[in-house]
Design an enzyme around this catalytic site. Structure first.
Site, PDB file in Angstrom:
ATOM      1  N   GLU A 149      18.048  71.727 -27.678  1.00 44.50           N
ATOM      2  CA  GLU A 149      18.105  71.300 -29.219  1.00 44.50           C
ATOM      3  C   GLU A 149      18.136  72.796 -30.205  1.00 44.50           C
ATOM      4  OE1 GLU A 149      19.105  68.333 -30.439  1.00 44.50           O
ATOM      5  OE2 GLU A 149      20.431  68.415 -28.421  1.00 44.50           O
ATOM      6  N   SER A 437      39.889  17.209 -12.919  1.00 44.90           N
ATOM      7  CA  SER A 437      40.573  16.111 -11.896  1.00 44.90           C
ATOM      8  C   SER A 437      38.326  16.336 -11.800  1.00 44.90           C
ATOM      9  CB  SER A 437      40.648  16.379 -11.190  1.00 44.90           C
ATOM     10  OG  SER A 437      41.867  16.131 -10.896  1.00 44.90           O
TER      11      SER A 437
END
Length: 748
Positions: A149, A437
């Site tokens: 950085e 079902s």
């Protein structure tokens, strides 16, 4: 001898020396005069000599004027800017708090979710792992951040004009605005941005997203304001203190705020302990946390880490041997981060608690849950296996799975085929689908609770019911044939529709609805005779919980995943378990008989593809109209599992029924779930063999036994109501009762 006397010696006349000195002085004065007059003459000559002519004098004077104006404006402007910069720097300096107040930069809290063994399996919100400092963090991490950085971090005063100029040049070259994209910011300037230039978050007047957007603004004016703030921080704090703020506040993806939280989340260790490859991967997240998050794409994150390792070596932080070693052993995720188990489950648990302690918490919360990570992996692997081996490539069909204990404790949950998700649509808890079902166990359970028996006979023959406002309704079996007189067990295990309707009408639809509702089906259920065929909708977690009630002996359960909720670091229990076994719905006898019939479904009925190799299992298939939904739900003595399959847009499934792929998924799940567990028998009662039908008819004719099941027999006495004595046929009997109830509203 007077003539011989000597004469005095001759002496030179001294006047010549005086004259000589006088002459020299005169000459000197004359020379000085000449020199002075010569200089004056030359100066006069220079003043009189033309300089390049008339145009030269004009242009020369113009440029001298411009220079004087520019110089005057420049130094005055510089002085004003310097004063303003100094005042702004002093102002910001006076507002900066102690470093310790700036380390936790979250606007909301975090939720850490623990499994049933107390291990972290998921996080929500923004996690802050705890304060770290530049002095105690791993040197590799410190070096990786600085190398990536701001390589001149320890040598500038907070602002790097060279870096800004380079960034502007790059942005313009790539067709962006001067401050769009590459910002050229120092770490100090990035900290200024993370602190939003000291502007606090006002929850009452703006949303978190609006605040974040304001803090990340990249306008020229914003960049200008960063300069005095950065200078103020350099004056107020040491370099290590500024780096400490950065290490604690930077967002690093997956909800991790700060490098300690990120190290814990991705690697399961402290930021003080990371090695060079792990440090490089963490530092690589700073440029694009979501894109390079290793939980999203590990290979991409490792590639970015390789770049960072190269920068570290280039700047002298790694030797060539260390670089080679780090690149040959890239960072890998911890087990929890790699699995990201229970994404759907975690979302469901978050929804089950109050929002101010879960989704919108401003505190750090810890929730202990019922999740079993082994079972979660089993469910995910089983689903993936079936779709890889049994489903055509490119299919967009979806599936969901729920595994729970008989008391409703959810152990695993899969809400869709993509398992590594957060905040996605959860088909296990949010999708209301017709049950088909798979609803029939509640019909037969209601019958068993009223005294019916699995060996009772029921007629499977054509049936027509007149429905007010709709006319005649003639249901069919899935196979479009009829079997005549069958036992309830045969009707159930072959999922025959006509017998289910006859049983429902016999016990009463209200009884069926009551049993289903008390077992946990919360949606509005069908009011008409199609109720037993699963015309109602429910979620998978509701259906699975209802089946758990049959396993535990007839008691309703409330599915739950949350066991305990506490604030982090606090032993006081805020919320405890709210689910579990509730009230009794049916008798234990009824539950055990229903379980027997469900076992027969797997042993020799529609669910044989779900049969397990080493233990008893009970279950029920379900397929809705046009095969838009396919279900299989069942249990062993240890676990209940439910599977749903279908399309999100209700597209019909092609050739899929509940006894097909859902049953196979269920089997794969349960085989994996029960690995290493001893087999236990199901809690069921095996009924006596059915009495032959001709014997039942003779006994009924003599009054010694009830007739086969129909809607008008009193199950306690076996007698018929007076108004329906021995109806000629079931169709006529149903028609007769409906007419008596509804009168003239029925069509003729």
């Amino acid at each position: 001898m007077s003539g011989s006397g000597r004469k005095p010696p001759l002496v030179a006349d001294r006047r010549y020396a005086s004259q000589s000195r006088a002459g020299a002085a005169a000459k000197s004065r004359s020379a000085a005069g000449k020199t002075k007059s010569g200089a004056t003459a030359r100066k006069t000559a220079r003043r009189k000599a033309p300089r390049g002519g008339f145009l030269g004098r004009i242009f020369g004077g113009f440029f001298r004027l411009i220079f004087r104006i520019v110089w005057g404006v420049t130094w005055r402007t510089g002085a004003v800017v310097g004063v303003l910069l100094g005042l702004a720097t002093f102002y910001y300096y006076s507002t900066l708090p102690p470093v310790t107040q700036l380390l936790d930069g979250r606007s909301r809290g975090s939720v850490t979710l623990l499994d049933n063994e107390g291990r972290v399996f998921a996080w929500r919100g923004e996690t802050f792992g705890g304060q770290i400092t530049a002095q105690n963090v791993s040197p590799h991490l410190q070096h990786a951040v600085v190398a990536t950085e701001d390589r001149r971090f320890y040598h500038h005063l907070g602002v790097s004009p060279r870096g800004i100029a380079s960034a502007v040049r790059i942005n313009l070259r790539e067709g962006r605005g001067p401050f769009s994209g590459n910002g050229g910011s120092t770490i100090t300037q990035q900290v200024a941005k993370l602190l939003c230039l000291g502007v606090p978050f006002e929850r009452e007047t703006q949303t978190e997203a609006e605040y974040e957007a304001e803090c990340r603004e990249s306008s020229v004016w914003r960049k200008i304001k960063e300069v005095p703030y950065a200078l103020a921080m350099e004056a107020k704090y040491s370099k290590d203190e500024i780096l400490t703020i950065y290490l604690n506040r930077a967002y690093l993806g997956a909800g991790a705020r700060g490098f300690e939280a990120a190290a814990q989340r991705y690697f399961g260790k402290s930021a003080n302990e990371v090695n060079p490859s792990e440090a490089a991967m963490l530092a690589g997240l700073l440029v694009a946390p979501s894109y390079y998050a290793p939980t999203r794409n590990l290979e991409r994150a490792q590639g970015r880490a390789n770049v960072i390792l190269g920068l570290m070596a280039e700047q002298g932080y790694l030797t060539s041997a260390e670089l080679s070693q780090s690149r040959s052993n890239p960072a890998r995720l911890s087990e929890a981060a790699e699995a990201r188990a229970g994404g759907y489950f975690a979302d469901w648990v978050m929804e089950s608690g109050p929002s101010f302690l879960t989704r919108e918490t401003t505190e750090d919360v810890v929730i202990r849950t019922t999740l079993d990570q082994r079972l979660q992996r089993a469910a995910e692997e089983a689903l993936a296996h079936i779709f890889e081996t049994k489903v055509r490539e490119g299919s967009e069909a979806q599936a969901a799975i729920v595994v729970m204990s008989s008391d409703g404790a959810v152990r695993a949950m899969v809400g869709g085929r993509r398992t590594q998700v957060s905040g996605a649509f959860n088909r296990a808890t949010q999708a209301l689908r017709q049950t088909g079902s798979s609803f029939k166990p509640f019909v037969y359970a209601a019958a068993m609770d009223l005294g019916y028996h699995p060996s009772d006979w029921v007629e499977d023959s054509p049936l027509t019911i007149h429905i007010p406002g709709s006319g005649p309704w003639s249901p069919r079996n899935y196979t479009n044939d009829f079997r005549g007189q069958v036992t309830l067990t045969e009707a159930f295990k072959h999922s025959l529709n006509i017998p289910a309707i006859r049983v429902s009408e016999a016990v009463g639809r209200e009884n069926v609805r009551r049993v289903a509702a008390e077992f946990g089906i919360r949606s509005d259920m069908a009011q008409g005779p199609a109720l037993p065929l699963g015309a109602s909708e429910a979620t998978l977690v509701e259906m699975t919980g209802a089946y758990a009630g049959l396993l535990n002996g007839g008691n309703a359960v409330r599915p739950y995943g949350l066991l305990e909720l506490r604030l982090a670091g606090d032993n006081q229990l805020l919320i405890g378990k709210e689910g579990g076994i509730q009230n009794r719905v049916i008798s234990e006898r009824a539950a055990r008989l229903t379980t027997y019939m469900m076992r027969e479904v797997i042993e020799s009925g529609t669910g044989t593809r779900a049969r397990l190799p080493d233990r008893e299992a009970a279950g029920k298939t379900g397929t809705t109209s046009a095969a838009r939904d396919a279900w299989f739900i069942g249990f062993t003595a240890d676990y209940v599992a439910g599977v749903w399959m279908g399309y999100d847009d209700n597209t019909p499934l092609n050739g899929v029924t509940g006894g097909g792929l859902p049953a196979e998924i269920w089997r794969e799940v349960m085989v994996r779930v029960h690995e290493g567990l001893p087999a236990h028998p199901l809690p069921l009662d095996v009924p006596e063999p059915p009495v032959p039908l001709d014997v039942v008819v003779r006994q009924h004719s003599s009054g010694a036994a009830p007739a086969p099941v129909d809607p008008y027999r009193d199950p306690a006495t076996g007698n018929y109501p007076a108004q329906a004595q021995q109806p000629q046929s079931l169709d006529n009997a149903i028609d007769q009762v409906l007419r008596e109830v509804l009168g003239t509203f029925l069509p003729n």
